[in-house]
Structure formats: structure tokens, C-alpha cells
Design an enzyme around this catalytic site. Structure first.
Site, short mmCIF file in Angstrom:
data_model
loop_
_atom_site.label_atom_id
_atom_site.label_comp_id
_atom_site.label_asym_id
_atom_site.label_seq_id
_atom_site.Cartn_x
_atom_site.Cartn_y
_atom_site.Cartn_z
N ASP A 160 0.85 -1.20 0.00
CA ASP A 160 0.00 0.00 0.00
C ASP A 160 0.88 1.24 0.00
OD1 ASP A 160 -2.32 1.77 0.39
OD2 ASP A 160 -3.35 -0.07 0.98
N HIS A 228 -3.01 3.13 -4.55
CA HIS A 228 -2.36 2.61 -3.33
C HIS A 228 -0.96 2.08 -3.64
CE1 HIS A 228 -5.71 3.04 -0.52
NE2 HIS A 228 -6.51 2.71 -1.52
N GLU A 294 -9.94 2.73 -5.03
CA GLU A 294 -9.54 4.10 -4.74
C GLU A 294 -8.36 4.58 -5.59
OE1 GLU A 294 -10.94 4.24 -0.10
OE2 GLU A 294 -8.99 3.38 -0.50
C1 ACM Z 1 -10.93 -0.54 0.60
O1 ACM Z 1 -11.44 -0.52 1.73
N1 ACM Z 1 -10.29 0.51 0.12
C2 ACM Z 1 -11.02 -1.72 -0.23
#
Ligand code: ACM
Ligand code: ZN
Length: 509
Positions: A160, A228, A294
Site C-alpha cells: 500500500d 495505493h 480508490e
Molecule cells: C478498501 O477498503 N479501500 C477496499
């Protein structure tokens, strides 16, 4: 009945099978689980089950049973566990661990008959070791605990913005640079200035995979892309979009970064394919998670390479580019017999049929249900019910327990099952891991395993009282009764303070 998750069918009787100089016989096909059971009985009771052909305890093969199914028949004189596979027998043993009683210096089993099998084939738990790094020992401890609850998938969120947690031989800057951040943001918004780092060596990952396999769990690695990805981009800034400031670091703060992988640069595809080859070398899992959540498209909109790609591939827009990007890696994985999972942010009409969607995002359920009602395979991880990192104030035990993954679903066969994630932005140690997970994971287990028509919260609460002493013996720092059922006012105040990232007494426990 005290077992969690509640078995499909059972008849309780009065008698007891007392364990003393007990004899044991098992089918060769069930040898692994038999060894596990012998070890459990020895550790727990000091009794060494004696092998004998005509024995009191028998593990027998039954070809009529399903893959994960077992039957238990315990009388005053004998115990029979029947299963078709080692995993079926393993789940029977998890039930036996909960059924064992002790009184007046004697260990015994109650007389009972059980037929049991899971509702869902996919019963998952996700652990984020990117936000806070946890090593092999902690992961193995969690494998023990979730397999005890009859889970069969451990999804490891390995990468991440705040850290890259797996070794790469081809791209060593990932462990040198991406696995370390300068500090971590605190609740008051300041950065603590303490370096946080760590990654798992390939050898350690292989040990984790094998440890899980013996407990009938498949470990699913996640390499989250194209968003991410700040940790990788800090080491390989050439994968940023054109014109983006490449002076970036592994993030110390949480949240969503605009800096994502360039989907128009061929080098992105090359490096990720190389990495996925390394991932597949370590993880034999059928599923590989490619993330996809995201990913803000700001950079893609302004990038000459991304825009060229959109034109060249005749794509409608940046969302279609993400589907193209995802399909590319799904096709790559499928050459090796693997199947990609993606977060439901990436659900798009162009997305390959074979990509499994993991539904999490609030406000998007209708779209996911529609996809499942046509032909999409889905894993349910609804944020408001199954995100275990959120406080009990927001997600009390009863709410998780009463979650219905099949709401609105017409084609049940498209719901593979459920998964409960533990994100670790605010989970930095074992005590907090345990507090967030237990006993909510027991509720998740019952949603995943037990037939929905048998679910009953009051019965579950009663059975939890038998689980607590087991947690205690395992050294688990579970949340106590007053914490899993906060009053109305406490719920409001604490949920609010959670969202404002304020420290509150309730959250600290
Ligand atoms: C997430 O909670 N961004 C998958
Ligand atoms: Zn780009």
C-alpha cells in the site's frame, strides 16, 4: 449446543465419553487431520491416544460427504468422525476442540450426533500488513485462530501507500526503499518521526503458505494496483504519469493518494508482470488479488501516455482504462491458471467476466447485486458490517452477526462467500488486533458457515460464553461484553470521534 459456528444439524443426548486410556484408529486419507487431533488431545489432556485397529475413536472416510463436510457420532463408548477429505475432518476437529469438557479430574465428550457443512465455499479474513507491518509469527497465530473458526481463506494485503511488504529479487529497491516510511501519522495529525519498516522474505512467505495449507487455508496475496502504490512509486518514480512531480516518499499519512501507476507506460506492465511472476512463485493460490480500489484518475487525465493509450485502444474514458489495465493482468494471470480478484471500485462493463469482484464500498451495493444477478462472481465484504478495524460503537457485534450477504441476490451461486478485512491504519499491536477481531470474527464465522435459517443472535450470545474461556487460554485479548454492545449515546459519540480521528477512551481499549 455450544459450538460456533452453529452446525447444520445436531442431536444432543445425556451420556459422556470419558477419555482415559483411549484408543484411536483413522483412515490413511485422513492422516494429517488425525495427527492434528492426536496432538491437540495430548497437549490439552496429556493423554496419548493409542493406535489400535478396533478403537474407541475412529476417523473414517465417507465418499457420500461433500468436500468440507463432516459427521460426528459420539456415544458413551465411541467417537466417530466421518469425512470425505482431510479438510472435512479438520472442521470436525475444530468442533471437537469446542466440545471437549473437563470435570472432576476427567476429560470427556458429551454424547452428540452432528451433521455439518458450510453455507459458503469462501470464508475469508483479510489482514493488512502494509499500514502496520506484522511478521510471520503474528500471521501464523492468526491462521491458527481463524482456521479454528472454520475460515478457509487468508487474504494478505501486502502492499500500500505506506509500505511494501514482500521481497523481490528482481526489484530490490522494493525492500530497500518501499518497505520503510519515515514516520506514522498520529490521531492529532502530527507525524511521530519514528521509522516504520519491515517485509517478508520469500522463504518466510513460503512457510506461511505451508502453515496455512496444513490448516486448510489458502493464502491469497494482494498487490494493490493501480492506486495505493506510493511505496513502489517512491522507489520507481519512472512509473508515475508524465508531468507529475516525481519527488515522492512512502507515505506517513493515511488516506487516498492521487499518485497512481501510469497505465500508458509499457514499463508499468513489464514491471508488474515481473512482480506477479515472483508472487506466483511464492503463492500457489488459485486466486491473486489485484486491488483496484480508490484510484483517482486526475493524473491519467493529464498524462500524454495515458491519453494515447485511451485513443489507441479505443477506450471511452479513464474508468475504461482501469478496466483495460485490470483485464491485462487478469489475462496474464490466467495463463498460469490463476484467477484475479478486484475490489468493486473496478466493476465496469468492460471488465473480464472471469474477474471476481470483492464488494466493499458503501453506496454501491445495487450495482454489485446487479452484476451478481447476471453472471459476476462476488465476495461480499460490506464495509458497514464486516470491516473489523472500525469500532464496536459503529459496528456492534449484533450488526455483524445479522449481516445478510444474500440480500437482493437472485443467483446465490454467484456469491462465493464473505470476507472480513482488518485494515491496520489504527491497529499497531497484537492487543489491538485481537480487540478488533474477537469476538466479531465468531459472528462472521457464523454468517459464513451456518445455514442462514438457523442463525439466532440470542443463541449465538449464549454460545459465545463457551468460547471466551478458549480465547482466554489462547491468550486472545477479546473485547468484553460491555464493549461489544455499547449504549446508544456511546455509539454516537465514539463513532463520531473515530471519524474525526480523535483518541477516545473507548477506542483505546
Ligand atoms: C478498501 O477498503 N479501500 C477496499
Ligand atoms: Zn499516465
Amino acid at each position: 449446543m455450544k459450538v460456533i459456528p452453529l452446525p447444520l444439524y445436531y442431536e444432543e443426548k445425556e451420556g459422556q465419553l470419558i477419555l482415559t486410556d483411549t484408543t484411536f484408529h483413522f483412515s490413511e486419507e485422513l492422516a494429517e487431520s488425525a495427527a492434528f487431533f492426536q496432538q491437540f488431545i495430548l497437549m490439552k489432556t496429556g493423554i496419548n491416544l493409542r493406535s489400535e485397529k478396533y478403537a474407541q475413536i475412529n476417523f473414517v472416510l465417507d465418499f457420500n460427504l461433500g468436500e468440507e463436510e463432516y459427521q460426528l457420532d459420539i456415544s458413551e463408548h465411541s467417537l466417530m468422525l466421518a469425512a470425505r477429505t482431510d479438510s472435512g475432518a479438520y472442521y470436525g476437529i475444530q468442533t471437537l476442540i469446542q466440545l471437549l469438557e473437563y470435570k472432576d479430574g476427567k476429560y470427556y465428550y458429551p454424547e452428540i450426533y452432528i451433521e455439518d457443512r458450510p453455507k459458503f465455499a469462501y470464508r475469508g479474513f483479510m489482514f493488512d500488513i502494509a499500514r502496520h507491518f506484522f511478521g510471520k509469527g503474528e500471521i501464523m497465530r492468526l491462521i491458527d485462530l481463524i482456521s479454528f473458526h472454520k475460515f478457509n481463506y487468508l487474504h494478505l494485503h501486502l502492499t500500500d501507500d505506506q509500505g511494501w511488504r514482500l521481497e523481490s529479487e528482481k526489484y530490490p529497491r522494493l525492500q530497500e526503499i518501499s518497505s520503510r516510511r519515515r514516520g506514522t501519522i498520529l490521531k492529532d495529525g502530527t507525524i511521530d518521526g519514528i521509522a516504520h519498516y519491515g517485509y517478508l522474505k520469500k522463504q518466510e512467505l513460503k512457510e506461511i503458505v505451508e502453515y496455512a495449507r496444513l490448516r486448510h487455508l489458502e493464502v491469497i496475496p494482494e498487490i494493490d494496483m493501480p492506486g495505493h502504490m506510493t511505496s513502489l512509486l517512491a522507489a520507481y518514480p519512472e512509473l508515475l504519469c508524465s508531468g507529475v512531480n516525481d519527488n515522492i516518499e512512502v507515505r506517513s499519512a493515511w488516506g487516498i493518494s492521487k499518485d497512481i501507476l501510469c497505465a500508458g507506460n509499457e514499463l508499468t506492465y513489464k514491471i508488474l508482470e515481473d512482480l506477479l511472476l515472483e508472487v506466483m512463485e511464492v503463492f500457489p493460490s488459485r486466486y491473486i488479488h489485484l486491488g483496484g480500489d480508490e484510484a483517482p484518475k486526475d493524473n491519467w487525465r493529464n498524462c500524454s501516455l495515458c491519453q494515447e493509450k485511451i485513443k489507441k485502444e479505443n477506450l471511452e474514458n479513464e474508468e475504461a482504462l482501469q478496466a483495460y489495465f485490470f483485464n491485462h493482468f487478469q489475462n496474464f494471470l490466467s495463463k498460469y491458471g490463476r484467477v484475479a480478484i478486484g475490489w468493486n471500485d473496478g466493476l465496469h462493463p468492460d471488465l473480464n467476466e472471469s474477474v471476481i469482484i470483492q464488494h466493499w464500498k458503501p453506496g454501491t451495493r445495487k450495482k454489485t447485486v446487479k452484476a451478481a444477478n447476471s453472471s459476476r462472481k462476488v465476495i461480499m465484504s460490506d464495509f458497514l458490517y464486516l470491516y473489523l478495524d472500525y469500532p464496536y460503537a459503529m459496528t456492534p457485534l449484533a450488526k455483524t452477526y445479522n449481516y445478510n450477504p444474500l440480500k437482493g441476490i437472485e443467483k446465490e451461486e454467484n456469491i462465493l462467500g464473505i470476507e472480513a478485512p482488518l485494515w491496520t491504519e489504527w491497529v499497531a499491536n497484537r492487543a489491538k488486533i485481537d480487540f478488533q477481531i474477537f469476538p466479531r470474527i465468531a459472528a462472521v464465522a457464523e454468517v459464513a458457515w451456518t445455514a442462514p435459517e438457523l442463525k439466532d443472535y440470542d443463541s449465538f450470545r449464549k454460545r459465545l460464553n463457551y468460547l471466551y474461556p478458549i480465547y482466554q487460554k489462547m491468550g486472545v485479548n477479546f473485547a468484553r461484553n460491555k464493549e461489544i454492545k455499547p449504549g446508544f449515546l456511546k455509539r454516537i459519540i465514539n463513532t463520531r470521534s473515530w471519524w474525526k480521528n480523535e483518541d477516545s477512551e473507548f477506542l483505546k481499549e
